[in-house]
Design an enzyme around this catalytic site. Structure first.
Site, PDB file in Angstrom:
ATOM      1  N   GLY A  49       7.622  26.036 -38.316  1.00  0.00           N
ATOM      2  CA  GLY A  49       7.622  25.936 -36.811  1.00  0.00           C
ATOM      3  C   GLY A  49       8.931  25.445 -36.564  1.00  0.00           C
ATOM      4  N   ASP A 105       8.177  20.643 -34.880  1.00  0.00           N
ATOM      5  CA  ASP A 105       8.443  21.715 -33.736  1.00  0.00           C
ATOM      6  C   ASP A 105       7.396  20.718 -32.793  1.00  0.00           C
ATOM      7  OD1 ASP A 105       5.937  21.894 -35.159  1.00  0.00           O
ATOM      8  OD2 ASP A 105       5.884  23.929 -35.331  1.00  0.00           O
ATOM      9  N   ASP A 108       0.606  17.349 -31.873  1.00  0.00           N
ATOM     10  CA  ASP A 108      -0.593  17.511 -31.048  1.00  0.00           C
ATOM     11  C   ASP A 108      -1.374  16.229 -31.227  1.00  0.00           C
ATOM     12  OD1 ASP A 108      -2.662  18.265 -29.586  1.00  0.00           O
ATOM     13  OD2 ASP A 108      -3.012  20.201 -30.681  1.00  0.00           O
TER      14      ASP A 108
HETATM   15  P1  IMP Z   1      -1.169  18.390 -35.053  1.00  0.00           P
HETATM   16  O1  IMP Z   1      -1.728  18.048 -36.483  1.00  0.00           O
HETATM   17  O2  IMP Z   1      -2.369  18.554 -34.429  1.00  0.00           O
HETATM   18  O3  IMP Z   1      -0.287  17.305 -34.566  1.00  0.00           O
HETATM   19  O4  IMP Z   1      -0.631  19.760 -35.268  1.00  0.00           O
HETATM   20  C1  IMP Z   1       0.798  19.986 -35.728  1.00  0.00           C
HETATM   21  C2  IMP Z   1       1.138  21.350 -36.037  1.00  0.00           C
HETATM   22  O5  IMP Z   1       0.052  22.263 -35.215  1.00  0.00           O
HETATM   23  C3  IMP Z   1       2.528  21.694 -35.581  1.00  0.00           C
HETATM   24  O6  IMP Z   1       3.285  21.465 -36.216  1.00  0.00           O
HETATM   25  C4  IMP Z   1       2.142  23.294 -35.064  1.00  0.00           C
HETATM   26  O7  IMP Z   1       2.705  24.047 -36.205  1.00  0.00           O
HETATM   27  C5  IMP Z   1       0.797  23.535 -34.862  1.00  0.00           C
HETATM   28  N1  IMP Z   1       0.478  23.267 -33.175  1.00  0.00           N
HETATM   29  C6  IMP Z   1      -0.114  22.093 -32.408  1.00  0.00           C
HETATM   30  N2  IMP Z   1       0.027  22.464 -31.286  1.00  0.00           N
HETATM   31  C7  IMP Z   1       0.635  23.921 -31.155  1.00  0.00           C
HETATM   32  C8  IMP Z   1       0.720  24.781 -30.040  1.00  0.00           C
HETATM   33  O8  IMP Z   1       0.519  24.528 -29.007  1.00  0.00           O
HETATM   34  N3  IMP Z   1       1.230  26.186 -30.350  1.00  0.00           N
HETATM   35  C9  IMP Z   1       1.334  26.425 -31.504  1.00  0.00           C
HETATM   36  N4  IMP Z   1       1.199  25.523 -32.569  1.00  0.00           N
HETATM   37  C10 IMP Z   1       0.663  24.439 -32.383  1.00  0.00           C
END
Ligand code: IMP
Length: 184
Positions: A49, A105, A108
């Site tokens: 990403g 990128d 979340d």
């Molecule tokens: P986290 O561990 O929930 O913070 O997710 C991190 C990873 O999930 C990011 O580096 C993205 O690859 C993916 N991700 C999280 N939210 C989105 C979104 O809205 N669209 C696409 N990919 C996402």
């Protein structure tokens, strides 16, 4: 491609390419100031990403930097974070005593990054900071506090500017919410 070229697939454009590049220029100026006079920082991009933000951020800097990449597993083909993180590709360089800036990128839940930062900290870098292009509201409930943030987003599944759904939309220039009709 831009949002006008895929009508019906997106519900809302949050940031256009021009807005993203303007914001990156501001963040780059901050990084230039913060690392002036220090040893060459290493920008550590998280594949796949961060490809776009790495390309644009690194070129917006006036400092010398090195770049390296890690790949970790995240969402697979779905839209929910699994919390399961695996290193698929490790760094090619030793980061002991280096100034490291992780380039992401989007944050979340922060689960992916929390794991990654813990792993990187154990390698004893001189400093370890995070630059993320986008941040979602859930990130505020995590212990992750990125020093450099491009934009905050609402809690919607977005694509574009490197972010994918099932491998597609990374080459969308804008950052936009994906229409649920695409994945339901
Ligand atoms: P986290 O561990 O929930 O913070 O997710 C991190 C990873 O999930 C990011 O580096 C993205 O690859 C993916 N991700 C999280 N939210 C989105 C979104 O809205 N669209 C696409 N990919 C996402």
């Amino acid at each position: 491609m831009d949002a006008t070229e895929i009508p019906g697939e997106l519900t809302r454009v949050h940031y256009t390419e021009a807005q993203i590049l303007d914001r990156i220029a501001e963040v780059a100026a901050q990084i230039d100031a913060d690392y002036a006079g220090k040893s060459t920082p290493l920008l550590l991009g998280v594949l796949n990403g961060a490809i776009m933000v790495m390309a644009d951020l690194s070129r917006a800097l006036t400092l010398h930097v090195e770049q390296d990449w890690m790949a970790v597993s995240s969402y697979g083909a779905g839209t929910q974070s699994s919390g399961v993180v695996r290193i698929l590709k490790d760094l090619s360089v030793d980061i002991e005593n280096r100034h490291v800036i992780v380039v992401e990128d989007i944050i979340d839940t922060g689960l992916t990054l929390a794991y990654l930062l813990q792993n990187l900290a154990s390698r004893r870098p001189a400093s370890l900071e995070v630059m993320t292009m986008f941040r979602k509201p859930e990130a505020f409930d995590s212990p992750i506090d990125p020093k450099y943030v491009g934009f905050d987003l609402p809690n919607e599944f977005v694509v574009g500017y490197g972010l994918d759904y099932a491998g597609r939309y990374r080459n969308l220039r804008d950052c936009a919410t994906l229409s649920p009709s695409v994945y339901s």
